[in-house]
Each structure stands twice: as C-alpha cells, then as structure tokens.
Design a protein around this motif. Structure first.
Motif, PDB file in Angstrom:
ATOM      1  N   HIS A  20      13.213  -4.412  10.093  1.00 21.47           N
ATOM      2  CA  HIS A  20      12.195  -4.515  10.805  1.00 21.47           C
ATOM      3  C   HIS A  20      10.939  -3.601  10.654  1.00 21.47           C
ATOM      4  CE1 HIS A  20      10.573  -4.225  15.438  1.00 21.47           C
ATOM      5  NE2 HIS A  20       9.593  -4.533  14.668  1.00 21.47           N
ATOM      6  N   ILE A  21       9.780  -4.242  10.084  1.00 22.71           N
ATOM      7  CA  ILE A  21       8.601  -3.367   9.830  1.00 22.71           C
ATOM      8  C   ILE A  21       7.528  -4.050  10.600  1.00 22.71           C
ATOM      9  CG2 ILE A  21       9.504  -2.705   7.545  1.00 22.71           C
ATOM     10  CD1 ILE A  21       7.908  -4.694   6.202  1.00 22.71           C
ATOM     11  N   ALA A  22       6.092  -3.251  10.838  1.00 31.31           N
ATOM     12  CA  ALA A  22       4.966  -3.980  11.377  1.00 31.31           C
ATOM     13  C   ALA A  22       3.867  -2.972  10.815  1.00 31.31           C
ATOM     14  CB  ALA A  22       5.179  -3.848  12.809  1.00 31.31           C
ATOM     15  N   ASP A  23       2.759  -3.665  11.075  1.00 34.49           N
ATOM     16  CA  ASP A  23       1.369  -2.934  10.766  1.00 34.49           C
ATOM     17  C   ASP A  23       1.486  -2.252   9.420  1.00 34.49           C
ATOM     18  OD1 ASP A  23       0.325  -3.127  13.326  1.00 34.49           O
ATOM     19  OD2 ASP A  23       2.168  -2.482  14.047  1.00 34.49           O
ATOM     20  N   VAL A  24       1.591  -3.108   8.387  1.00 28.95           N
ATOM     21  CA  VAL A  24       1.446  -2.526   6.951  1.00 28.95           C
ATOM     22  C   VAL A  24       0.250  -2.110   6.628  1.00 28.95           C
ATOM     23  CG1 VAL A  24       1.932  -3.036   4.598  1.00 28.95           C
ATOM     24  CG2 VAL A  24       3.568  -3.948   6.377  1.00 28.95           C
ATOM     25  N   HIS A  25      -0.794  -3.060   7.067  1.00 26.34           N
ATOM     26  CA  HIS A  25      -2.309  -2.713   6.847  1.00 26.34           C
ATOM     27  C   HIS A  25      -2.855  -2.470   5.514  1.00 26.34           C
ATOM     28  CE1 HIS A  25      -3.804  -2.570  10.957  1.00 26.34           C
ATOM     29  NE2 HIS A  25      -2.446  -1.919  11.397  1.00 26.34           N
ATOM     30  N   LEU A  26      -2.275  -3.513   4.851  1.00 31.08           N
ATOM     31  CA  LEU A  26      -2.850  -3.407   3.205  1.00 31.08           C
ATOM     32  C   LEU A  26      -4.273  -3.377   3.353  1.00 31.08           C
ATOM     33  CD1 LEU A  26      -0.036  -5.776   1.021  1.00 31.08           C
ATOM     34  CD2 LEU A  26      -0.132  -3.250   1.221  1.00 31.08           C
ATOM     35  N   GLY A  27      -4.800  -2.775   2.223  1.00 33.34           N
ATOM     36  CA  GLY A  27      -6.207  -2.854   2.166  1.00 33.34           C
ATOM     37  C   GLY A  27      -6.940  -1.830   2.910  1.00 33.34           C
ATOM     38  N   CYS A  28      -6.243  -1.042   3.910  1.00 38.74           N
ATOM     39  CA  CYS A  28      -6.854  -0.095   4.741  1.00 38.74           C
ATOM     40  C   CYS A  28      -7.541   1.028   3.644  1.00 38.74           C
ATOM     41  CB  CYS A  28      -6.004   0.626   5.677  1.00 38.74           C
ATOM     42  SG  CYS A  28      -6.605   1.610   6.759  1.00 38.74           S
ATOM     43  N   THR A  29      -8.751   1.466   3.984  1.00 34.84           N
ATOM     44  CA  THR A  29      -9.449   2.660   3.349  1.00 34.84           C
ATOM     45  C   THR A  29      -9.865   3.566   4.488  1.00 34.84           C
ATOM     46  OG1 THR A  29     -10.304   1.088   1.621  1.00 34.84           O
ATOM     47  CG2 THR A  29     -11.288   3.320   1.941  1.00 34.84           C
ATOM     48  N   ARG A  30      -9.262   4.747   4.058  1.00 32.26           N
ATOM     49  CA  ARG A  30      -9.550   6.004   5.007  1.00 32.26           C
ATOM     50  C   ARG A  30     -10.441   6.757   4.348  1.00 32.26           C
ATOM     51  NH1 ARG A  30      -3.165   6.863   5.197  1.00 32.26           N
ATOM     52  NH2 ARG A  30      -3.732   7.063   3.116  1.00 32.26           N
ATOM     53  N   TYR A  31     -11.663   7.183   4.953  1.00 28.57           N
ATOM     54  CA  TYR A  31     -12.591   8.356   4.599  1.00 28.57           C
ATOM     55  C   TYR A  31     -13.313   7.644   3.082  1.00 28.57           C
ATOM     56  CZ  TYR A  31     -10.489  11.551   7.949  1.00 28.57           C
ATOM     57  OH  TYR A  31     -10.097  12.138   9.045  1.00 28.57           O
ATOM     58  N   GLN A  32     -13.187   6.333   2.843  1.00 25.76           N
ATOM     59  CA  GLN A  32     -13.693   5.780   1.816  1.00 25.76           C
ATOM     60  C   GLN A  32     -13.013   6.304   0.353  1.00 25.76           C
ATOM     61  OE1 GLN A  32     -15.839   2.907   2.148  1.00 25.76           O
ATOM     62  NE2 GLN A  32     -15.236   3.541   4.194  1.00 25.76           N
ATOM     63  N   LEU A  33     -11.824   6.658   0.531  1.00 25.01           N
ATOM     64  CA  LEU A  33     -10.891   7.447  -0.596  1.00 25.01           C
ATOM     65  C   LEU A  33     -10.559   6.275  -1.590  1.00 25.01           C
ATOM     66  CD1 LEU A  33      -9.240  10.406   1.239  1.00 25.01           C
ATOM     67  CD2 LEU A  33     -11.174  10.601  -0.473  1.00 25.01           C
ATOM     68  N   ALA A  34     -10.706   6.354  -2.793  1.00 23.75           N
ATOM     69  CA  ALA A  34     -10.190   5.297  -3.600  1.00 23.75           C
ATOM     70  C   ALA A  34      -8.669   5.328  -3.593  1.00 23.75           C
ATOM     71  CB  ALA A  34     -10.681   5.654  -4.899  1.00 23.75           C
ATOM     72  N   GLU A  35      -8.208   6.392  -3.293  1.00 21.60           N
ATOM     73  CA  GLU A  35      -6.436   6.438  -2.964  1.00 21.60           C
ATOM     74  C   GLU A  35      -6.098   5.637  -2.185  1.00 21.60           C
ATOM     75  OE1 GLU A  35      -8.151  10.225  -5.613  1.00 21.60           O
ATOM     76  OE2 GLU A  35      -8.594   9.046  -3.720  1.00 21.60           O
ATOM     77  N   SER A  36      -6.741   5.278  -1.058  1.00 21.43           N
ATOM     78  CA  SER A  36      -6.241   4.934   0.335  1.00 21.43           C
ATOM     79  C   SER A  36      -5.670   3.572  -0.007  1.00 21.43           C
ATOM     80  CB  SER A  36      -7.454   4.795   1.139  1.00 21.43           C
ATOM     81  OG  SER A  36      -7.431   5.814   2.047  1.00 21.43           O
ATOM     82  N   PRO A  37      -6.069   2.417  -0.447  1.00 22.52           N
ATOM     83  CA  PRO A  37      -5.187   1.258  -0.585  1.00 22.52           C
ATOM     84  C   PRO A  37      -4.149   1.335  -1.209  1.00 22.52           C
ATOM     85  CG  PRO A  37      -7.570   1.007  -1.066  1.00 22.52           C
ATOM     86  CD  PRO A  37      -7.484   2.604  -0.961  1.00 22.52           C
ATOM     87  N   ARG A  38      -4.061   2.277  -2.326  1.00 16.91           N
ATOM     88  CA  ARG A  38      -2.802   2.483  -3.057  1.00 16.91           C
ATOM     89  C   ARG A  38      -1.554   2.974  -2.366  1.00 16.91           C
ATOM     90  NH1 ARG A  38      -0.376   0.679  -7.989  1.00 16.91           N
ATOM     91  NH2 ARG A  38       1.485   1.596  -7.941  1.00 16.91           N
ATOM     92  N   ASP A  39      -2.148   3.950  -1.215  1.00 14.63           N
ATOM     93  CA  ASP A  39      -1.376   4.630  -0.415  1.00 14.63           C
ATOM     94  C   ASP A  39      -0.458   3.609   0.491  1.00 14.63           C
ATOM     95  OD1 ASP A  39      -2.085   7.217  -1.062  1.00 14.63           O
ATOM     96  OD2 ASP A  39      -3.383   7.614   0.573  1.00 14.63           O
ATOM     97  N   PHE A  40      -1.010   2.700   0.854  1.00 10.98           N
ATOM     98  CA  PHE A  40      -0.591   1.674   1.730  1.00 10.98           C
ATOM     99  C   PHE A  40       0.523   0.807   1.057  1.00 10.98           C
ATOM    100  CE2 PHE A  40      -3.924   2.980   4.318  1.00 10.98           C
ATOM    101  CZ  PHE A  40      -3.408   3.140   5.672  1.00 10.98           C
ATOM    102  N   PHE A  41       0.163   0.466  -0.240  1.00 10.82           N
ATOM    103  CA  PHE A  41       0.902  -0.354  -0.944  1.00 10.82           C
ATOM    104  C   PHE A  41       2.139   0.488  -1.289  1.00 10.82           C
ATOM    105  CE2 PHE A  41       2.120  -1.261  -5.652  1.00 10.82           C
ATOM    106  CZ  PHE A  41       2.533  -2.456  -5.411  1.00 10.82           C
ATOM    107  N   ASP A  42       1.803   1.703  -1.777  1.00 13.64           N
ATOM    108  CA  ASP A  42       3.064   2.502  -2.429  1.00 13.64           C
ATOM    109  C   ASP A  42       4.149   2.896  -1.217  1.00 13.64           C
ATOM    110  OD1 ASP A  42       2.070   3.074  -4.949  1.00 13.64           O
ATOM    111  OD2 ASP A  42       1.168   4.950  -4.239  1.00 13.64           O
ATOM    112  N   ALA A  43       3.469   3.076   0.052  1.00 12.79           N
ATOM    113  CA  ALA A  43       4.495   3.269   1.210  1.00 12.79           C
ATOM    114  C   ALA A  43       5.229   1.990   1.537  1.00 12.79           C
ATOM    115  CB  ALA A  43       3.607   3.401   2.494  1.00 12.79           C
ATOM    116  N   TRP A  44       4.441   1.017   1.442  1.00 13.12           N
ATOM    117  CA  TRP A  44       5.275  -0.422   1.830  1.00 13.12           C
ATOM    118  C   TRP A  44       6.159  -0.641   0.617  1.00 13.12           C
ATOM    119  CZ3 TRP A  44       3.738  -5.576  -0.387  1.00 13.12           C
ATOM    120  CH2 TRP A  44       4.486  -6.805   0.133  1.00 13.12           C
ATOM    121  N   MET A  45       6.041  -0.630  -0.653  1.00  9.70           N
ATOM    122  CA  MET A  45       6.925  -0.794  -1.634  1.00  9.70           C
ATOM    123  C   MET A  45       8.197   0.108  -1.578  1.00  9.70           C
ATOM    124  SD  MET A  45       5.807  -3.518  -3.533  1.00  9.70           S
ATOM    125  CE  MET A  45       6.535  -3.208  -5.323  1.00  9.70           C
TER     126      MET A  45
END
Length: 424
Positions: free
Chosen positions: A5-30
């Motif tokens: 059971h997972i929720a709120d993956v929020h793929l595509g979220c960008t924090r502080y306009q950092l280029a690394e942010s979208p990848r962070d959400f993908f890496d956590a999910w994967m």
C-alpha cells in the motif's frame, strides 16, 4: 494474501527548483517497488492517489512513470490506482495521464460511476481498461474519486454502492484519497471520523492517501504518508509504505516501512532578536549548523537544510550575509542545498512570548492573516474560521482543485452550518 500500500508518490515534484528533485521522487518510488513489491513477492500494489504532482506531466516524469510501471508489469504484479487531487482529470475532459496509463495496460484505474446523485460500481473490464472494482485472488478492491470538501456527503453513497457489490468470502478493500478528522496537516476540511466508520459496514480495509504522514485507525484504515517530502514543513513527519498480510480468517497485519532511498531534509530556526550586527547573525547561524545540522553520510543522498531566521532584526535586511551563510553551511555539512530563509517580521506581527515549536511558513502565515482578520469588524468575531478559509482556499488552489470545490470549501467555513447544504 500480501499487498503493498503506497500513496502520494508525487512524481515530477520539484523542491527549491533543484534539478535533482524529480529524480529523488523517482528513485524513492523505484526503490520501494524493487524492495517491497518485487522483493516481498506481493500479489498486488494499491496506489491511493497523487501518483503525479501536477495534472500537466513533463516528458521526463512520464518516462519515470512508464519505467516503474513497466517493471511491475514484467514482474507480474498489478498496480491498482485511484486519482488524487493532484492528478485528477479536469471537469470538462475525460482525459488524464492516469487514464492513459490505464489504457496502455500499466495500471488499473478504479472509479465509481456517479449519475443523478447516485453512485454505482461496475466490474473492471480488461478489454475497455476501465471499471470501479477488481478481483485479485481473495481481494475485491474498490476505487473512489477525489471528493475534497464533499467527502462527508459522498461516504454514505459510497458505502451503499460497495455493499451492493460485495462478494461472498472476499476481503474488501477501498482506496480513498482524503484527509481524516484529527489527522490532517492543513485546515482543508477533513472527513469526519463518524463518516469514515460508516465504511466498516462495507469493507475490511481502507487504504488512505492525501495526508503526508503515517497514521492508522483501528487496524482497519491505514495512511502510509508520502514516499518523499514535497515540502520542508513535512520533514518531522513519519512517512513510508505498508506491507499488508491478510490471513485466511481476514486478520490484518500491516507493517509500516520507512527503510528505503529518500533524501533527508532538516529545518532549523535561528532567533535574531537583540542582535544588532549582521556578522553576529552569521556566526550564530553557523554555530547552529555545527551543533544541530545533518551532515552528508556515505552511500546516502546529501541532505537539504533550511534555516529560518525568526524575530526582529536590529538592522536593515539588506545587510544580512545570506550568501556567506549559505556557502559556509554547505561546506560544513556537505549538503546538496542550504536555504537561509528570512522570516523576520515587523514588531506588530511578532509574538516574542510564543515559545511553541517552529511551524515554518504556515505558522507565520496564520499569525499574519489572523492579525489582519481581527482588524476587520466584519470578521473579528470569527478569526479562526476566516483564517482557515483563506489558508485552506490557497492550498486547494495550489493543489489544482476545481474552482467549484474551492468555493464550496469557503462557503462551509464562512456560512453558518445551519444555512449551508452541499448540493447534490
């Protein structure tokens, strides 16, 4: 039976306009999928809303979505999803990216049918790639829509529709994207506990999403929290995923998991009251960093650190050594990003006697709006309701809620309850 059971993956979220942010959400999910779906050999995954961060999905984010879901399809593990407020379709369109993923055979998107004020369910049609419930082994899984401020109105209809479609000897699961009274993080209306518990007549497990922190109710309703932090104000909250096992007698064992790849965040507060030189603020902030800040650790993502300057400055803001504080704090911690946030406020808005824990921007925002409200004779008798209306409407707008739902929320907050009725 075992499921994730997972929720709120929020793929595509960008924090502080950092280029690394979208990848962070993908890496956590994967990492979650590899370790706790494939690694645990679950029968299926339920994903309870806000898979995407925005309705408009960038190509990079869609690539991330397809890569992860394709991995699950190849592993033979179905992913069952509902829409949350961030990824729901527009009211004037039948199209959304989750619907596209369903048509491509990558997710099973479950939605009830609502017509003329009545809710009903249809079985999942694999050819049409649509439906309201699906059977996987012993489980019968029901979807729901994003109801927002209308949740208390929708639950009785949802309960009745599920009861009409129960299956003998099945374990019934409802996926529901909503805040629940007593557990919400923001002043947006929450589903009442009494309304939620109506569902006990219909289902044995409620899979929740929307609130970005972990909680459980009666070993029956479960909210895992977001996988990653979408806003630094959430950094203290517990979040993660559930591995759920159900035995032959329908006893539920839900284990909350927090061990996976995610970027650490930290928010610190520095009080500038009675400091009359910029250099003293700088040295004080750096001393705080040395004492309390997270530092980069081998084989883990670099932290992100925010330092909020609070109180009343004894000199002009322009003299603050912002760049020096940022650079030296990064050097001390090895952080990916350090933000020095100037939240100093005029004395009129400063409550120096308030020693409550720092709540960041939301706390400051509430104090400022509350002060403005009580200065207006029309609203000063109800400052909490009006402040809730202002802050909640703002958050709903930022979350891409429909204008009609925002208007309904405002009406609920500012119109006496005896005069307000939710339209059918």
């Amino acid at each position: 039976m075992k499921f994730l059971h997972i929720a709120d993956v929020h793929l595509g979220c960008t924090r502080y306009q950092l280029a690394e942010s979208p990848r962070d959400f993908f890496d956590a999910w994967m990492d979650v999928l590899r370790r706790y779906a494939i690694g645990e050999k679950v029968d299926f995954v339920i994903m309870c809303g806000d898979f995407f961060h925005k309705r408009s999905v960038p190509p990079e984010t869609m690539n991330y979505a397809v890569e992860g879901l394709t991995m699950m399809r190849e592993a033979g593990i179905p992913v069952i999803s509902i829409e949350g407020n961030h990824d729901q379709k527009h009211s004037d369109s039948e199209f959304s990216w989750l619907r596209s993923l369903a048509r491509w055979g990558l997710v099973k998107l479950l939605e009830p049918v609502t017509s003329e004020g009545k809710m009903s369910y249809e079985a999942w049609d694999e050819a049409a790639k649509k439906g309201g419930y699906i059977d996987i082994g012993k489980a019968r899984i029901f979807g729901s829509d994003w109801y927002g401020a209308s949740g208390n109105w929708a639950i009785p209809m949802l309960t009745q529709a599920i009861k009409e479609n129960r299956r003998d000897s099945a374990f019934h699961i409802l996926m529901l994207h909503t805040d629940v009274e007593g557990h919400q993080m923001h002043p947006i209306p929450a589903l009442s506990m009494s309304a939620l518990k109506e569902l006990k007549e219909a289902v044995e497990y409620v899979g929740l999403g929307h609130t970005h922190k972990h909680y459980e109710i009666d070993n029956w309703a479960f909210n895992p929290g977001s996988i990653e932090i979408t806003n630094i104000s959430e950094f203290r909250e517990t979040r993660g995923v559930f591995i759920v096992e159900v035995d032959e007698e329908d006893h539920v064992s839900a284990k909350h998991i927090e061990d996976y790849h995610f970027r650490p965040f930290q928010q610190l507060k520095f009080d500038v009251n009675n400091i009359d030189q910029a250099s003293k603020v700088t040295s004080g902030v750096l001393d705080l960093i040395r004492r309390e800040a997270r530092v980069d650790e081998p084989d883990k993502p670099q932290p992100i650190i925010e330092v909020a300057l609070r109180g009343q400055l004894g000199f002009p803001n322009s003299l603050l050594e912002m760049q020096k504080m940022r650079d030296e704090a990064k050097a001390i911690t090895g952080a990916l990003h350090v933000r020095i946030k100037n939240q100093t406020v005029p004395a009129d808005y400063l409550d120096t006697a308030d020693d409550a824990p720092d709540e960041g921007r939301e706390h400051l925002e509430r104090r400022v709006i509350g002060d403005l409200v009580i200065r207006d004779n029309r609203y000063k008798a109800r400052p909490e309701d009006i402040s809730d209306a202002v802050i909640g409407a703002k958050r709903m707008a930022l979350g891409d809620d429909e204008p009609a739902k925002i208007a309904e929320f405002i009406a609920m907050k500012i119109v006496p309850s005896s005069k307000f009725r939710v339209p059918s």
